[in-house]
Design a protein around this motif. Structure first.
Motif, PDB file in Angstrom:
ATOM      1  N   SER A  15     -43.873  46.887  82.103  1.00 12.88           N
ATOM      2  CA  SER A  15     -44.743  47.970  82.242  1.00 12.88           C
ATOM      3  C   SER A  15     -43.895  48.962  82.328  1.00 12.88           C
ATOM      4  O   SER A  15     -44.513  50.112  82.306  1.00 12.88           O
ATOM      5  CB  SER A  15     -46.116  47.392  83.208  1.00 12.88           C
ATOM      6  OG  SER A  15     -44.887  46.934  84.356  1.00 12.88           O
ATOM      7  N   ALA A  16     -42.843  49.454  83.323  1.00 12.95           N
ATOM      8  CA  ALA A  16     -42.837  50.613  84.007  1.00 12.95           C
ATOM      9  C   ALA A  16     -41.457  50.591  82.807  1.00 12.95           C
ATOM     10  O   ALA A  16     -41.774  52.387  82.290  1.00 12.95           O
ATOM     11  CB  ALA A  16     -41.357  50.309  84.873  1.00 12.95           C
ATOM     12  N   LEU A  17     -40.975  50.390  82.188  1.00 18.55           N
ATOM     13  CA  LEU A  17     -40.261  50.870  80.644  1.00 18.55           C
ATOM     14  C   LEU A  17     -41.744  51.256  79.789  1.00 18.55           C
ATOM     15  O   LEU A  17     -41.077  53.005  79.600  1.00 18.55           O
ATOM     16  CB  LEU A  17     -39.746  50.045  79.793  1.00 18.55           C
ATOM     17  CG  LEU A  17     -38.591  49.848  78.778  1.00 18.55           C
ATOM     18  CD1 LEU A  17     -38.015  51.017  78.868  1.00 18.55           C
ATOM     19  CD2 LEU A  17     -37.972  49.008  78.293  1.00 18.55           C
ATOM     20  N   ALA A  18     -41.940  50.441  79.509  1.00 20.69           N
ATOM     21  CA  ALA A  18     -43.696  50.522  78.435  1.00 20.69           C
ATOM     22  C   ALA A  18     -44.595  52.133  78.991  1.00 20.69           C
ATOM     23  O   ALA A  18     -44.676  53.162  78.428  1.00 20.69           O
ATOM     24  CB  ALA A  18     -44.600  50.100  78.385  1.00 20.69           C
ATOM     25  N   THR A  19     -44.024  52.127  80.141  1.00 22.36           N
ATOM     26  CA  THR A  19     -45.002  53.628  80.896  1.00 22.36           C
ATOM     27  C   THR A  19     -44.361  54.877  80.324  1.00 22.36           C
ATOM     28  O   THR A  19     -44.988  56.165  80.821  1.00 22.36           O
ATOM     29  CB  THR A  19     -46.041  53.290  82.371  1.00 22.36           C
ATOM     30  OG1 THR A  19     -46.668  54.228  82.849  1.00 22.36           O
ATOM     31  CG2 THR A  19     -44.564  53.115  83.650  1.00 22.36           C
ATOM     32  N   ALA A  20     -43.151  54.905  81.463  1.00 20.47           N
ATOM     33  CA  ALA A  20     -42.397  55.869  81.492  1.00 20.47           C
ATOM     34  C   ALA A  20     -41.868  56.725  79.889  1.00 20.47           C
ATOM     35  O   ALA A  20     -42.130  56.957  79.917  1.00 20.47           O
ATOM     36  CB  ALA A  20     -40.610  55.116  81.874  1.00 20.47           C
ATOM     37  N   LYS A  21     -42.356  55.499  78.532  1.00 19.69           N
ATOM     38  CA  LYS A  21     -42.376  56.424  77.883  1.00 19.69           C
ATOM     39  C   LYS A  21     -43.568  57.214  77.179  1.00 19.69           C
ATOM     40  O   LYS A  21     -43.694  57.988  76.843  1.00 19.69           O
ATOM     41  CB  LYS A  21     -41.692  55.254  76.246  1.00 19.69           C
ATOM     42  CG  LYS A  21     -41.135  54.855  76.502  1.00 19.69           C
ATOM     43  CD  LYS A  21     -40.588  53.384  75.838  1.00 19.69           C
ATOM     44  CE  LYS A  21     -38.913  52.332  76.260  1.00 19.69           C
ATOM     45  NZ  LYS A  21     -38.451  51.221  74.920  1.00 19.69           N
ATOM     46  N   LEU A  22     -44.360  55.788  77.924  1.00 19.83           N
ATOM     47  CA  LEU A  22     -46.203  56.060  77.366  1.00 19.83           C
ATOM     48  C   LEU A  22     -46.382  58.113  78.509  1.00 19.83           C
ATOM     49  O   LEU A  22     -46.994  58.860  77.325  1.00 19.83           O
ATOM     50  CB  LEU A  22     -46.905  55.463  77.263  1.00 19.83           C
ATOM     51  CG  LEU A  22     -48.130  55.824  77.432  1.00 19.83           C
ATOM     52  CD1 LEU A  22     -48.709  55.978  76.055  1.00 19.83           C
ATOM     53  CD2 LEU A  22     -49.670  54.855  78.962  1.00 19.83           C
ATOM     54  N   HIS A  23     -45.730  58.324  79.173  1.00 18.07           N
ATOM     55  CA  HIS A  23     -45.248  59.752  79.840  1.00 18.07           C
ATOM     56  C   HIS A  23     -45.110  60.724  79.282  1.00 18.07           C
ATOM     57  O   HIS A  23     -44.976  61.421  79.732  1.00 18.07           O
ATOM     58  CB  HIS A  23     -45.551  59.725  81.821  1.00 18.07           C
ATOM     59  CG  HIS A  23     -46.641  58.621  82.666  1.00 18.07           C
ATOM     60  ND1 HIS A  23     -46.768  57.567  82.414  1.00 18.07           N
ATOM     61  CD2 HIS A  23     -47.309  60.137  83.190  1.00 18.07           C
ATOM     62  CE1 HIS A  23     -47.881  57.145  83.294  1.00 18.07           C
ATOM     63  NE2 HIS A  23     -47.894  58.372  83.914  1.00 18.07           N
ATOM     64  N   ARG A  24     -44.248  60.332  78.347  1.00 14.21           N
ATOM     65  CA  ARG A  24     -43.487  61.338  77.679  1.00 14.21           C
ATOM     66  C   ARG A  24     -44.171  61.910  76.142  1.00 14.21           C
ATOM     67  O   ARG A  24     -43.182  62.501  75.182  1.00 14.21           O
ATOM     68  CB  ARG A  24     -41.507  61.147  77.656  1.00 14.21           C
ATOM     69  CG  ARG A  24     -41.017  60.515  78.522  1.00 14.21           C
ATOM     70  CD  ARG A  24     -39.773  60.186  78.137  1.00 14.21           C
ATOM     71  NE  ARG A  24     -38.886  61.236  78.012  1.00 14.21           N
ATOM     72  CZ  ARG A  24     -38.477  61.593  78.061  1.00 14.21           C
ATOM     73  NH1 ARG A  24     -38.074  61.293  80.250  1.00 14.21           N
ATOM     74  NH2 ARG A  24     -37.724  63.106  78.391  1.00 14.21           N
ATOM     75  N   LEU A  69     -49.291  46.838  78.421  1.00 16.30           N
ATOM     76  CA  LEU A  69     -49.942  45.242  78.812  1.00 16.30           C
ATOM     77  C   LEU A  69     -48.568  44.895  77.993  1.00 16.30           C
ATOM     78  O   LEU A  69     -48.006  43.848  78.143  1.00 16.30           O
ATOM     79  CB  LEU A  69     -50.963  44.848  78.145  1.00 16.30           C
ATOM     80  CG  LEU A  69     -52.377  45.729  79.110  1.00 16.30           C
ATOM     81  CD1 LEU A  69     -53.663  45.111  78.607  1.00 16.30           C
ATOM     82  CD2 LEU A  69     -52.200  45.292  80.755  1.00 16.30           C
ATOM     83  N   ARG A  70     -49.084  44.768  76.908  1.00 20.36           N
ATOM     84  CA  ARG A  70     -47.766  44.577  75.506  1.00 20.36           C
ATOM     85  C   ARG A  70     -46.250  45.059  76.016  1.00 20.36           C
ATOM     86  O   ARG A  70     -45.588  44.032  75.663  1.00 20.36           O
ATOM     87  CB  ARG A  70     -47.641  45.424  74.509  1.00 20.36           C
ATOM     88  CG  ARG A  70     -46.984  44.995  73.270  1.00 20.36           C
ATOM     89  CD  ARG A  70     -47.540  44.107  72.647  1.00 20.36           C
ATOM     90  NE  ARG A  70     -46.845  42.732  72.765  1.00 20.36           N
ATOM     91  CZ  ARG A  70     -47.423  41.813  72.497  1.00 20.36           C
ATOM     92  NH1 ARG A  70     -48.519  41.451  72.282  1.00 20.36           N
ATOM     93  NH2 ARG A  70     -46.618  40.404  73.468  1.00 20.36           N
ATOM     94  N   GLY A  71     -46.221  45.822  76.670  1.00 26.74           N
ATOM     95  CA  GLY A  71     -44.208  46.138  77.416  1.00 26.74           C
ATOM     96  C   GLY A  71     -44.621  45.199  78.729  1.00 26.74           C
ATOM     97  O   GLY A  71     -43.125  44.423  78.480  1.00 26.74           O
ATOM     98  N   ALA A  72     -45.387  44.365  79.263  1.00 29.98           N
ATOM     99  CA  ALA A  72     -45.096  43.521  80.064  1.00 29.98           C
ATOM    100  C   ALA A  72     -45.095  41.735  79.350  1.00 29.98           C
ATOM    101  O   ALA A  72     -43.639  40.818  80.269  1.00 29.98           O
ATOM    102  CB  ALA A  72     -46.464  43.228  80.997  1.00 29.98           C
TER     103      ALA A  72
END
Length: 406
Positions: free
Chosen positions: A288-297, A64-67
């Motif tokens: 949000s895509a950038l944030a979730t990509a980071k989270l998935h690592r 959410l913060r990423g968006a």
């Protein structure tokens, strides 16, 4: 006429069931936010068991913060111009992060339908099959977002449909046609998976081309959320394209196309398809895509995947099905006619859980049932209450039918 679609029949046979669902308060449901991820309908709190946010990431504060950060950085929701012409640098940042996550070329789209509308006409035209037009073969249970493209593909080349997961029929077509494109889901929306080992064998033997929508497994399955299909191929090469939703388990917005080369990726921009319209991937979607990509690592996603697997295993121990043990989060319990599915869904909602009553045209007539999605963010106590509610609803339906025939 009617070669690739028959909406007249679909509506004539399916509308009655949809209206019955609406009359029982099971469709066109409008809710407000409750506590602990629940939803509120007219004061009644319930848990949404048809959410495709299998890991609960649609509420994750980092995403959410990423968006929000993206909106503040760009000052707009959308630049309202084709991404081929102009896009913020943030788009490349998000795509680079997704490319690293999936170890291939990632291309972001506003939706999975846009992904299919981008790729499938290119396949049909021969531009992705060495200049020779292929026969495009759809699995019978392909998602609507792909089958809707049959007419467009059929205007370019021969289009066929084979029975679900019929690898014998697919191999025969590979033997008799120089170029074959197979279109399927990785994990199907009503349960079950594609026979990945057979598909890889056919590709290795005959040079089969593939377009696979794996929306229901990416993020929820495999290391770093690569999904059911991506890990099976190693390097994707020029014969495999995978699409997926970022709006399901990834907890973000939009869709993604995974390709094996920069040449293919470039065609998505230059082929004047839907990516050439002024409806590019949204700014909050980029963030949000950038944030979730980071989270998935991180290990957090792996931990959530483990909790999801525990809940799937518990459900399978209580309510065995044909899909038990496949490790994927969708389950379908067949009950027979549409009326039975609607009544069971209504009873389960009264117990505090929403499941989908599924009927024609989503499944064949007479094969209606309940579709539900397992979730990582549910305790064992909640899972027990959920399974109890399903078992009770089915038992009540069986007792009712027995009384009618007595």
């Amino acid at each position: 006429m009617g070669k690739f679609a028959n909406m007249e029949k679909v509506i004539a046979l399916g509308e009655k069931s949809w209206r019955a669902g609406a009359e029982h308060g099971l469709v066109q449901v409008r809710t407000t936010k409750g506590d602990n991820g629940q939803l509120i309908l007219d004061g009644h709190a319930f848990t949404n068991m048809v959410s495709c946010s299998y890991l609960g990431l649609n509420r994750h504060p980092a995403i959410l913060r990423g968006a929000i950060d993206a909106i503040e950085r760009e000052g707009v929701l959308n630049h309202s111009v084709s991404r081929t012409r102009i896009a913020p640098a943030l788009l490349s940042e998000a795509e680079d992060a997704m490319s690293q996550l999936f170890e291939c070329e990632a291309y972001l789209t506003p939706s999975c339908f846009v992904a299919s509308a981008t790729v499938l006409p290119l396949y049909a035209s021969g531009h992705l099959t060495e200049g020779k037009k292929p026969v495009v073969v759809f699995d019978k249970r392909c998602h609507f977002s792909m089958t809707i493209m049959k007419a467009s593909c059929g205007d370019e080349t021969e289009v066929l449909t084979i029975d679900h997961n019929d690898m014998v029929a697919l191999e025969e077509l590979c033997k008799t046609h120089e170029k074959v494109v197979y279109v399927c889901d990785g994990a199907y929306s009503t349960g079950g998976v594609a026979p990945i080992h057979d598909i890889v064998r056919l590709q290795n033997t005959y040079g089969l081309y593939l377009y696979i929508d794996d929306s229901h497994s990416i993020s929820a399955y495999a290391p770093r959320g690569q999904g059911y299909m991506r890990p099976a191929f190693g390097a994707l090469g020029d014969r495999t394209i995978i699409s997926g939703s970022l709006a399901k388990s990834f907890g973000a917005i939009g869709g993604v196309i995974l390709a094996g080369s920069a040449r293919i990726r470039e065609l998505f921009d230059f082929a004047n398809g839907p990516t050439g319209w002024s409806q590019q991937f949204s700014v909050p979607g980029m963030g949000s895509a950038l944030a979730t990509a980071k989270l998935h690592r991180t290990s957090e996603v792996a931990d959530l995947q483990g909790r999801l697997q525990e809940n799937i295993a518990y459900f399978d121990s209580r309510l065995p099905s044909n899909d038990a043990g496949n490790g994927l989060p969708i389950r379908f319990v067949e009950v027979g006619e549409a009326e039975a599915a609607i009544e069971a869904s209504k009873r389960i909602l009264a117990r505090g859980f929403y499941v989908s009553a599924i009927f024609f045209p989503i499944v064949p007539r007479g094969k209606a049932g309940l579709r539900m999605m397992m979730r990582a963010d549910m305790s064992r106590e909640q899972m027990k209450a959920f399974c109890d509610a399903i078992e009770e609803a089915i038992a009540q339906r069986v007792a009712h039918e027995a009384a009618l025939t007595a």
